[in-house]
Write a protein that holds these residues in place. Structure first.
Motif, short mmCIF file in Angstrom:
data_model
loop_
_atom_site.label_atom_id
_atom_site.label_comp_id
_atom_site.label_asym_id
_atom_site.label_seq_id
_atom_site.Cartn_x
_atom_site.Cartn_y
_atom_site.Cartn_z
N GLN A 23 0.83 -1.20 0.00
CA GLN A 23 0.00 0.00 0.00
C GLN A 23 0.87 1.25 0.00
O GLN A 23 1.64 1.45 -0.91
N SER A 24 0.75 2.11 0.97
CA SER A 24 1.47 3.39 1.00
C SER A 24 2.90 3.21 1.48
O SER A 24 3.13 2.78 2.61
N HIS A 25 3.84 3.56 0.62
CA HIS A 25 5.27 3.45 0.95
C HIS A 25 6.10 4.23 -0.06
O HIS A 25 5.60 4.60 -1.12
N ASP A 26 7.34 4.49 0.27
CA ASP A 26 8.27 5.18 -0.63
C ASP A 26 9.11 4.14 -1.34
O ASP A 26 9.76 3.31 -0.69
N ALA A 27 9.11 4.18 -2.67
CA ALA A 27 9.87 3.23 -3.48
C ALA A 27 10.97 3.95 -4.24
O ALA A 27 10.76 5.06 -4.74
N SER A 28 12.12 3.31 -4.34
CA SER A 28 13.21 3.82 -5.16
C SER A 28 12.92 3.50 -6.62
O SER A 28 12.54 2.38 -6.94
N VAL A 29 13.12 4.50 -7.48
CA VAL A 29 12.84 4.33 -8.90
C VAL A 29 14.02 4.86 -9.72
O VAL A 29 14.54 5.93 -9.42
N VAL A 30 14.39 4.10 -10.73
CA VAL A 30 15.39 4.53 -11.69
C VAL A 30 14.75 4.46 -13.07
O VAL A 30 14.11 3.46 -13.41
N VAL A 31 14.93 5.52 -13.85
CA VAL A 31 14.47 5.56 -15.24
C VAL A 31 15.69 5.74 -16.11
O VAL A 31 16.51 6.64 -15.86
N GLU A 32 15.83 4.89 -17.11
CA GLU A 32 16.95 4.99 -18.04
C GLU A 32 16.44 4.97 -19.47
O GLU A 32 15.47 4.27 -19.78
N VAL A 33 17.12 5.70 -20.32
CA VAL A 33 16.95 5.58 -21.76
C VAL A 33 18.26 5.00 -22.26
O VAL A 33 19.33 5.56 -22.00
N ARG A 34 18.18 3.87 -22.93
CA ARG A 34 19.37 3.16 -23.40
C ARG A 34 19.33 3.00 -24.91
O ARG A 34 18.25 3.01 -25.49
N SER A 35 20.48 2.80 -25.48
CA SER A 35 20.56 2.63 -26.93
C SER A 35 20.10 1.25 -27.37
O SER A 35 19.60 1.09 -28.48
N ASP A 36 20.30 0.23 -26.53
CA ASP A 36 19.94 -1.12 -26.93
C ASP A 36 19.94 -2.06 -25.72
O ASP A 36 20.22 -1.65 -24.61
N LEU A 37 19.63 -3.31 -25.99
CA LEU A 37 19.70 -4.37 -24.99
C LEU A 37 21.07 -5.02 -25.11
O LEU A 37 21.74 -4.85 -26.11
N PRO A 38 21.54 -5.81 -24.18
CA PRO A 38 20.87 -6.26 -22.97
C PRO A 38 21.04 -5.27 -21.82
O PRO A 38 21.89 -4.39 -21.87
N VAL A 39 20.21 -5.46 -20.81
CA VAL A 39 20.28 -4.67 -19.59
C VAL A 39 20.54 -5.64 -18.45
O VAL A 39 19.77 -6.57 -18.24
N ASP A 40 21.63 -5.43 -17.73
CA ASP A 40 21.95 -6.27 -16.57
C ASP A 40 21.41 -5.54 -15.34
O ASP A 40 21.99 -4.57 -14.88
N VAL A 41 20.27 -6.00 -14.83
CA VAL A 41 19.60 -5.28 -13.74
C VAL A 41 20.09 -5.67 -12.36
O VAL A 41 19.80 -4.99 -11.38
N GLY A 42 20.80 -6.76 -12.25
CA GLY A 42 21.29 -7.18 -10.94
C GLY A 42 20.35 -8.18 -10.28
O GLY A 42 19.26 -8.46 -10.76
N ALA A 43 20.81 -8.70 -9.16
CA ALA A 43 20.09 -9.76 -8.45
C ALA A 43 18.81 -9.24 -7.81
O ALA A 43 18.73 -8.10 -7.37
N GLY A 44 17.80 -10.10 -7.78
CA GLY A 44 16.57 -9.81 -7.06
C GLY A 44 15.49 -9.12 -7.86
O GLY A 44 14.37 -8.97 -7.37
N TYR A 45 15.78 -8.68 -9.08
CA TYR A 45 14.77 -8.01 -9.90
C TYR A 45 13.99 -9.03 -10.73
O TYR A 45 14.57 -9.98 -11.25
N GLU A 46 12.69 -8.80 -10.87
CA GLU A 46 11.88 -9.60 -11.78
C GLU A 46 11.37 -8.68 -12.88
O GLU A 46 10.99 -7.53 -12.62
N GLN A 47 11.41 -9.15 -14.11
CA GLN A 47 10.91 -8.35 -15.21
C GLN A 47 9.39 -8.47 -15.25
O GLN A 47 8.84 -9.57 -15.31
N LEU A 48 8.72 -7.32 -15.19
CA LEU A 48 7.26 -7.31 -15.23
C LEU A 48 6.74 -7.33 -16.65
O LEU A 48 5.57 -7.62 -16.88
N GLY A 49 7.60 -6.99 -17.62
CA GLY A 49 7.20 -7.04 -19.02
C GLY A 49 7.88 -5.99 -19.87
O GLY A 49 8.69 -5.19 -19.38
#
Length: 157
Positions: free
Chosen positions: A60-86
């Motif tokens: 519910q109500s909480h503060d979340a850390s957010v990063v927005v990136e614009v990249r030229s291409d894939l792949p993106v190495d997001v690090g451990a613990g992340y799940e891709q939502l789509g």
């Protein structure tokens, strides 16, 4: 992370009622189109429209850390613990983007106007966020660190 990062913006989004969104400033001569709050508030974790998206948090109500990136291409190495939502096609209008809560804009960034991107969304901590929120509710304020989000925009075409 791999690939060339053209833009990187990081900040905190104060999520309320388990939702936040992505929207953009409309141009004065632009035809009427939906805002992020017009997207369904139930359903999958991410719902994307033309220049807009709605994100459902696991807590519910909480503060979340957010990063927005614009990249030229894939792949993106997001690090451990992340799940891709789509990943979804994303079309800009004015290009003046913002992550929003029900209270208004939280984090602003710029994309090319009238351009096509693919937006990728990852989340960390979503699997345990609801339980941790229940444990901290009424004990800690503000609640922070339950979730982290990464939005990556890659130009299409």
């Amino acid at each position: 992370m791999n690939g060339e990062v053209a833009i990187r913006v990081a900040g905190t989004v104060s999520i309320d009622r388990s939702i936040f969104g992505l929207d953009e400033i409309r141009r004065p001569d632009e035809e009427e189109r939906p805002f992020w709050t017009d997207l369904p508030m139930e359903g999958p974790p991410v719902e994307v429209g033309s220049g807009i998206a709605r994100i459902l948090s696991s807590a519910q109500s909480h503060d979340a850390s957010v990063v927005v990136e614009v990249r030229s291409d894939l792949p993106v190495d997001v690090g451990a613990g992340y799940e891709q939502l789509g990943a979804w096609p994303y079309r800009t209008g004015s290009g003046h983007q913002m992550l929003c809560t029900m209270d208004g804009p939280s984090l602003r960034f710029r994309l090319r106007e009238d351009s096509q991107y693919v937006i990728y969304v990852w989340r960390k901590g979503g699997d345990t966020a609801a339980a941790r929120f229940d444990e901290l509710g009424g004990e800690v304020y503000p609640i922070v660190g339950l979730e982290e989000y990464l939005f990556v925009f890659i130009p299409a075409g």
